[in-house]
Write a protein that holds these residues in place. Structure first.
Motif, PDB file in Angstrom:
ATOM      1  N   GLY A 170       0.812  -1.197   0.000  1.00 58.94           N
ATOM      2  CA  GLY A 170       0.000   0.000   0.000  1.00 58.94           C
ATOM      3  C   GLY A 170       0.851   1.255   0.000  1.00 58.94           C
ATOM      4  O   GLY A 170       2.087   1.201  -0.020  1.00 58.94           O
ATOM      5  N   PRO A 171       0.204   2.427  -0.002  1.00 57.15           N
ATOM      6  CA  PRO A 171       0.942   3.697   0.066  1.00 57.15           C
ATOM      7  C   PRO A 171       1.838   3.762   1.301  1.00 57.15           C
ATOM      8  O   PRO A 171       1.619   3.042   2.283  1.00 57.15           O
ATOM      9  CB  PRO A 171      -0.174   4.747   0.135  1.00 57.15           C
ATOM     10  N   ALA A 172       2.828   4.619   1.255  1.00 60.17           N
ATOM     11  CA  ALA A 172       3.765   4.729   2.379  1.00 60.17           C
ATOM     12  C   ALA A 172       3.042   5.050   3.677  1.00 60.17           C
ATOM     13  O   ALA A 172       3.398   4.539   4.755  1.00 60.17           O
ATOM     14  CB  ALA A 172       4.814   5.794   2.060  1.00 60.17           C
ATOM     15  N   CYS A 173       1.998   5.889   3.603  1.00 63.04           N
ATOM     16  CA  CYS A 173       1.292   6.306   4.808  1.00 63.04           C
ATOM     17  C   CYS A 173       0.511   5.176   5.469  1.00 63.04           C
ATOM     18  O   CYS A 173       0.091   5.300   6.618  1.00 63.04           O
ATOM     19  CB  CYS A 173       0.363   7.475   4.499  1.00 63.04           C
ATOM     20  N   TYR A 174       0.287   4.057   4.770  1.00 65.62           N
ATOM     21  CA  TYR A 174      -0.372   2.921   5.401  1.00 65.62           C
ATOM     22  C   TYR A 174       0.490   2.295   6.486  1.00 65.62           C
ATOM     23  O   TYR A 174       0.014   1.520   7.315  1.00 65.62           O
ATOM     24  CB  TYR A 174      -0.707   1.849   4.352  1.00 65.62           C
ATOM     25  N   ASP A 175       1.797   2.583   6.441  1.00 67.07           N
ATOM     26  CA  ASP A 175       2.732   2.076   7.446  1.00 67.07           C
ATOM     27  C   ASP A 175       2.790   0.554   7.429  1.00 67.07           C
ATOM     28  O   ASP A 175       2.930  -0.100   8.466  1.00 67.07           O
ATOM     29  CB  ASP A 175       2.329   2.564   8.838  1.00 67.07           C
TER      30      ASP A 175
ATOM     31  N   ARG B 266       7.495   4.015  -1.394  1.00 71.56           N
ATOM     32  CA  ARG B 266       7.444   4.941  -2.519  1.00 71.56           C
ATOM     33  C   ARG B 266       6.220   5.844  -2.422  1.00 71.56           C
ATOM     34  O   ARG B 266       5.156   5.419  -1.944  1.00 71.56           O
ATOM     35  CB  ARG B 266       7.448   4.160  -3.828  1.00 71.56           C
ATOM     36  N   PRO B 267       6.336   7.090  -2.869  1.00 69.97           N
ATOM     37  CA  PRO B 267       5.218   8.043  -2.724  1.00 69.97           C
ATOM     38  C   PRO B 267       4.080   7.725  -3.690  1.00 69.97           C
ATOM     39  O   PRO B 267       4.300   7.341  -4.834  1.00 69.97           O
ATOM     40  CB  PRO B 267       5.869   9.379  -3.076  1.00 69.97           C
TER      41      PRO B 267
ATOM     42  N   SER C 273       4.685   9.479   4.650  1.00 72.95           N
ATOM     43  CA  SER C 273       4.405  10.141   3.369  1.00 72.95           C
ATOM     44  C   SER C 273       5.453  11.207   3.074  1.00 72.95           C
ATOM     45  O   SER C 273       5.965  11.308   1.945  1.00 72.95           O
ATOM     46  CB  SER C 273       3.015  10.776   3.393  1.00 72.95           C
ATOM     47  N   VAL C 274       5.757  12.025   4.069  1.00 73.55           N
ATOM     48  CA  VAL C 274       6.752  13.087   3.888  1.00 73.55           C
ATOM     49  C   VAL C 274       8.103  12.495   3.526  1.00 73.55           C
ATOM     50  O   VAL C 274       8.794  12.976   2.603  1.00 73.55           O
ATOM     51  CB  VAL C 274       6.859  13.948   5.171  1.00 73.55           C
TER      52      VAL C 274
END
Length: 708
Positions: free
Chosen positions: A368-373, A378-379, A408-409
């Motif tokens: 999943g997205p990076a923010c899913y932890d 990757r962004p 995300s950052v």
């Protein structure tokens, strides 16, 4: 009405649960290793919200409908059995040659423009697994060279000995006369009885596609055979999962033709893109129910952005020869344009153009997205949305997924910020603007090449990320009206709940309705009616076999028509099923002319070039209950609700952060209006009202975005 409808996407499994007049939506992460697990999680959540026991629901529900991307993914990954092919002697190289340009099919437009650098896809049938049999049927269906049984047995034995795990039979002109293909099937079953042949499927080209075209019919059958095993086991696994929970009815599978059937009456090829096409079906039902007019449906999920056309009047847009993966096939498939631009689409740095490229690679649901932890580094588009302040880290997907903004950052800075020489916010704005522009270009192109103007359409925005990016996409496309439909986050699953039991049969037929050479009208009425009657009989047989009453079956006649030798072919739905005289021929011509003129402009018709139909198609279906949509009217007196808080949000066209009011689901009342900039956060999606737009909810849950 009691039914469960599920759409399994690349990132989320969506569930729409109808229990009498109660409608419930739920989502869970897709579990690719076992699709039944994600299905169970979504269903458990839906039952919990409805206050019902899961076992009771599965015992009393009238149907479970299932749409999946499993076949699509298997084809992309190249995971399938070794397929062998039997063809007519002398046509052994038809499949490998792939019309001489097969290496360009399935590539994006930029790669198609650089054909010398294009590479052919790995063949689904290697040349070593192609055998030919001595036979020939001419274009009129007459047997010229009879089939030689001993020759067939020899070729089949060679294929089995070479390791073929599925056998495709695709002979020349078999659509005109399938007798040789059927004889080969009988010979194979005699040579290798079921207890010896085991699970090796045998597929006939004449049964998969009724259109002319040797190569395309062969590839259609090959793709079907390639996906047969994985779909058989996956659907069987899901069926067993339902059985163990007390569900004792046949499981229904959504088809890309716009209908559904029991799993034992479903070809694997018919499941490709079935989920997004269910969303197009729901869009058509909503437009017909509410008088919405011209609609372009847009489904932005976690992996892709799917575009479908629903013009006023219900004119269908078919892909006459759609490309699935890298393969050209011939199936009656509702037209769908898919772009690799979803919430999980990865943003990468294009060193040649010194710019950000969005997709087509996706982070999916795992990791999943990076923010899913969950390990993603990757962004993605979702990471940019979080950094810009659009998403609530604690309430994303109803709190099911906690978002980590620091991840995300880090991902944006690590992959993009240094190369672009920009700070994190600037890069996130570029990602947001780029993905919106990419989707808008796809929409505008889709409309204009088919004779429509974007400003004449209402944009239907659904999927988990649809309402979040709707305003940005519409600004780029020049659209001023957006509707987030009821149940927008699971709208494709809702569409699956409305699907009819339907089978489409077609046949390539050269019908000249008007011949400009001698100015004559078509007169072979019995010949055409016999074709229609035969197609109706096949559809009736399919539906009766699944337990439907023959008296309830309805038929719809369609033809693929064009003027003269032009390339543009239009699918025309008629309100008659037989042609019995000059008046009926003129009615067909007039219907085609009206649709053509409405689409391409009055006066664009060219009957002087001749009027031809090249495919005759019959849809056989049974009507049933559908979800009821309330009025979507807007414009009455409204009041501003009170926000539940504010948030610092960054917009593409505004420098610096904007103190933006934030609302919850209570604000989506039909007497409210919300002027942008604003954010509305609900259990399953986020509504981003960008500056210059206003939001007007309706009574059932649909939400209008309108230009101020």
């Amino acid at each position: 009405m009691k039914r469960i409808s599920v759409d399994i996407g690349g990132t989320f499994t969506d569930c729409f649960f109808a229990w009498e007049d109660q409608y419930v939506e739920a989502k869970a992460l897709t579990t690719h290793h076992n699709l039944a697990q994600g299905f169970n999680e979504a269903l458990d959540l839906a039952c919990s919200r409805a206050g019902l026991d899961r076992d009771l629901v599965l015992k009393e529900v009238d149907s479970v409908r299932y749409a999946t991307t499993l076949g699509t993914n298997a084809l992309i990954e190249g995971k399938g059995p070794r397929v062998g092919a039997l063809v007519t002697h002398g046509f052994e190289d038809t499949i490998p040659l792939s019309r001489g340009r097969g290496y360009g099919e399935g590539l994006d437009p930029s790669k198609q423009q650089n054909m010398p650098d294009a590479t052919r896809p790995d063949p689904l049938v290697p040349r070593a697994l192609i055998r030919s049999v001595k036979e020939r049927i001419n274009s009129a269906g007459k047997v010229v060279v009879s089939l030689m049984e001993d020759d067939v047995r020899t070729q089949v034995r060679e294929l089995v000995d070479a390791g073929a795990e599925a056998i495709v039979v695709s002979l020349v002109n078999s659509t005109e006369n399938p007798v040789h293909e059927q004889q080969i099937l009988e010979i194979i079953l005699d040579e290798y009885p079921a207890h010896e042949l085991g699970a090796i499927p045998v597929l006939l080209g004449s049964q998969v596609s009724g259109r002319k075209g040797e190569y395309v019919r062969a590839t259609s059958t090959i793709v079907d055979a390639f996906l047969h095993e994985i779909m058989f086991h996956a659907l069987g696994q899901l069926s067993n999962n339902l059985r163990s929970s007390g569900y004792d009815k046949p499981m229904l599978v959504i088809h890309n033709s716009g209908g559904m059937a029991q799993s034992n009456s479903t070809d694997a090829l018919q499941t490709i893109h079935s989920g997004p096409i269910a969303g197009v079906g729901a869009a058509q039902h909503l437009a017909d129910s509410t008088g919405l007019g011209n609609v372009i449906s847009t489904d932005m999920g976690g992996t892709s952005f799917d575009i479908g056309l629903v013009p006023e009047g219900g004119v269908k847009h078919y892909d006459f020869q759609p490309t699935i993966g890298r393969w050209l096939v011939s199936v009656p498939m509702i037209h769908l344009l898919t772009l690799g631009a979803g919430g999980g689409s990865i943003a990468s740095y294009d060193r040649i153009h010194h710019a950000v490229q969005i997709g087509p690679e996706s982070a999916g649901s795992d990791p999943g997205p990076a923010c899913y932890d969950r390990g993603g580094l990757r962004p993605t588009v979702t990471d940019a949305d979080l950094v810009l302040g659009y998403l609530d880290p604690e309430n994303y997907a109803n709190g099911y997924i906690k978002l980590n903004k620091k991840r995300s950052v880090y991902a944006i800075d690590e992959d993009l910020a240094d190369d672009l020489n920009m700070d994190t916010i600037q890069v996130a704005k570029i990602i947001k603007n780029a993905v919106d522009e990419q989707m808008a270009i796809g929409m505008a192109k889709e409309l204009r090449v088919r004779g429509y103007l974007p400003e004449d359409f209402t944009m239907l925005a659904y999927g988990g990320n649809g309402p979040l990016h709707a305003c940005g996409i519409a600004d780029h496309a020049g659209i001023r009206r957006i509707l987030a439909p009821p149940f927008s986050s699971v709208f494709s699953a809702c569409g699956a709940g409305n699907m009819k039991p339907l089978h489409i049969h077609e046949r390539g037929s050269h019908v000249v309705l008007y011949n400009p050479t001698d100015r004559s009208l078509y007169q072979s009425y019995d010949e055409l009616n016999n074709v229609i009657q035969d197609l109706e009989a096949k559809g009736k047989e399919d539906l009766i076999r699944q337990g439907y009453n023959g008296a309830d079956i309805r038929y719809s006649l369609e033809m693929d028509m064009r003027y003269g030798n032009q390339l543009v072919t239009t699918a025309v739905v008629f309100d008659i099923n037989r042609v019995n005289g000059v008046a009926d021929v003129l009615h067909l011509i007039r219907t085609f002319s009206d649709i053509y003129g409405k689409r391409y402009g009055a006066g664009s018709q060219a009957p002087e070039a001749g009027i031809r139909a090249q495919t005759v198609r019959v849809s056989s279906y049974v009507d049933g209950d559908v979800v009821k949509f309330d009025s979507i009217d807007s414009g009455h007196d409204r009041t501003m609700p009170s926000p539940v808080g504010t948030r610092q949000v960054h917009f593409v066209k505004i420098d610096g952060a904007v103190d933006t009011p934030v609302y919850d689901a209570e604000a989506l009342h039909h007497q409210h209006v919300i002027h942008g900039p604003a954010i509305v956060t609900t259990e399953n999606t986020t509504y981003l009202v960008e500056p210059g737009w206003r939001l007007e909810p309706t009574s059932q849950g649909a939400v209008w975005f309108l230009k101020d």
